[in-house]
Design an enzyme around this catalytic site. Structure first.
Site, PDB file in Angstrom:
ATOM      1  N   THR A 129      76.904  22.608 -31.445  1.00  0.00           N
ATOM      2  CA  THR A 129      78.005  22.134 -32.146  1.00  0.00           C
ATOM      3  C   THR A 129      79.068  21.245 -31.305  1.00  0.00           C
ATOM      4  O   THR A 129      79.660  20.302 -31.610  1.00  0.00           O
ATOM      5  CB  THR A 129      78.988  23.095 -33.206  1.00  0.00           C
ATOM      6  OG1 THR A 129      79.239  24.228 -32.179  1.00  0.00           O
ATOM      7  CG2 THR A 129      77.995  23.678 -34.301  1.00  0.00           C
TER       8      THR A 129
ATOM      9  N   HIS B 250      61.131  25.438 -34.900  1.00  0.00           N
ATOM     10  CA  HIS B 250      61.193  24.609 -36.122  1.00  0.00           C
ATOM     11  C   HIS B 250      60.753  23.095 -35.857  1.00  0.00           C
ATOM     12  O   HIS B 250      61.351  22.263 -36.531  1.00  0.00           O
ATOM     13  CB  HIS B 250      62.636  24.722 -36.558  1.00  0.00           C
ATOM     14  CG  HIS B 250      62.740  26.126 -37.036  1.00  0.00           C
ATOM     15  ND1 HIS B 250      64.128  26.597 -37.297  1.00  0.00           N
ATOM     16  CD2 HIS B 250      61.899  27.184 -37.726  1.00  0.00           C
ATOM     17  CE1 HIS B 250      63.948  28.000 -38.003  1.00  0.00           C
ATOM     18  NE2 HIS B 250      62.701  28.353 -38.037  1.00  0.00           N
TER      19      HIS B 250
ATOM     20  N   CYS C 210      53.419   4.870 -43.798  1.00  0.00           N
ATOM     21  CA  CYS C 210      52.591   4.435 -42.794  1.00  0.00           C
ATOM     22  C   CYS C 210      52.105   3.066 -42.908  1.00  0.00           C
ATOM     23  O   CYS C 210      51.754   2.377 -44.041  1.00  0.00           O
ATOM     24  CB  CYS C 210      51.235   5.536 -43.050  1.00  0.00           C
ATOM     25  SG  CYS C 210      50.108   5.234 -41.924  1.00  0.00           S
TER      26      CYS C 210
ATOM     27  N   CYS D  35      48.102   3.190 -44.035  1.00  0.00           N
ATOM     28  CA  CYS D  35      47.621   3.697 -45.200  1.00  0.00           C
ATOM     29  C   CYS D  35      48.607   3.770 -46.462  1.00  0.00           C
ATOM     30  O   CYS D  35      48.000   4.256 -47.469  1.00  0.00           O
ATOM     31  CB  CYS D  35      46.755   5.112 -45.153  1.00  0.00           C
ATOM     32  SG  CYS D  35      48.166   6.298 -45.020  1.00  0.00           S
TER      33      CYS D  35
END
Ligand code: OAD
Length: 258
Positions: A31, A125, A157, A160
């Site tokens: 922070t 994470h 992408c 694809c």
């Protein structure tokens, strides 16, 4: 003498004695760099002004409506361009240089520990540094993601047409490096929990693996579900950077300024 000054002296002594320090860091560590935390008084989940703020990082919601997440991510990536590591990020990097640190387990996705010079970082994470196509698995650097985001609301992408997702662990996905995190925690002779409300599992369970001393540095509620108060040797309710500056006034480590 302020209570936190006395606590800083105790903590410095424990650091001197320790050789396998582990840090579990949370959003409160960043922070001071200008990145909002999640559950603090000015946290992202309060600021978001939406009913279920945690759904921002919900994988089901992401697949159904990626524009919801990308609206936030666009602002976040802009913010990350301007921020740098805090004193405390650099303090833990200095502990690594001193040979005191076993690992940093971070819940943060901002890569500020690495920017401060830490190399023993386990991003439980994930992080914003890499991105993959959900369909074909193609890798995208953050720079190439930004280029796609400049042209599309939701980046797709270029091979694809699949949806691209940053390698941040969303709710509903498996965390990273869990075994290594548990092993580190169980080998720690001094375990710091810094800037985390300890509400998100399995990260919140990690301190309980530690058989050594546990120090919590956090201003604000810390869940006791997995870390009962009696297991905490020192509870410091102080601003994180102020506290570690005071600790370092005893240790005299070379904490590099950016
Ligand atoms: P939280 O936002 O839940 O907790 C941060 C804590 O740091 C709060 O208790 C704040 O009051 C405290 N804090 C903030 N600034 C501080 C300062 N300068 N000095 C002292 N204390 C301060 O953040 P985390 O516990 O990291 O997950 O959140 C865990 C996970 O929840 C995140 O990794 C994220 C989120 O959902 C995912 O995105 C998967």
């Amino acid at each position: 003498m302020k209570m936190s000054d006395r606590q800083a002296g105790i903590c410095a002594g424990w650091i001197e004695d320790a050789s396998d320090i582990v840090l579990l860091s949370g959003a409160g560590l960043s922070t001071a760099a200008g990145i909002p935390d999640f559950r603090g008084p000015d946290g992202l989940y309060r600021r978001a002004g939406i009913d279920e703020p945690e759904s921002l990082f919900d994988i089901g919601r992401f697949d159904r409506d990626p524009s919801f997440f990308y609206g936030f991510h666009r602002k976040f990536l802009q913010l990350f361009e301007t921020v740098g590591p805090t004193f405390s990020h650099r303090f833990f990097a200095a502990l690594e240089r001193r040979g005191k640190l076993r690992s940093i387990i971070t819940q943060n996705i901002d890569a500020l520990h690495q920017a401060a010079g830490s190399s023993k970082v386990l991003e439980i994470h994930g992080g914003i540094g890499s991105n993959h196509c959900r369909q074909c698995g193609a890798f995208f650097s953050t720079e190439s993601l930004k280029a796609l985001m400049a042209a599309q609301t939701v980046p797709r992408c270029d091979r694809c047409g699949g949806l691209i997702k940053p390698d941040i662990v969303f709710f509903g996905e498996s965390v990273r490096h869990l075994e290594a995190c548990q092993e580190s925690a169980s080998e720690a002779d001094l375990f710091f929990v810094v800037g985390s409300s300890l509400v998100v599992t399995p990260a919140a369970m990690l301190p309980s693996f530690c058989r050594g001393r546990i120090v919590v540095v956090n201003r604000g509620d810390v869940a006791t579900t997995y870390l009962p108060k009696r297991r905490v040797d020192l509870f410091v309710e102080e601003d994180i950077d102020s506290f570690f500056r005071e600790v370092n006034s005893h240790l005299g480590l070379a904490v590099e300024t950016p």
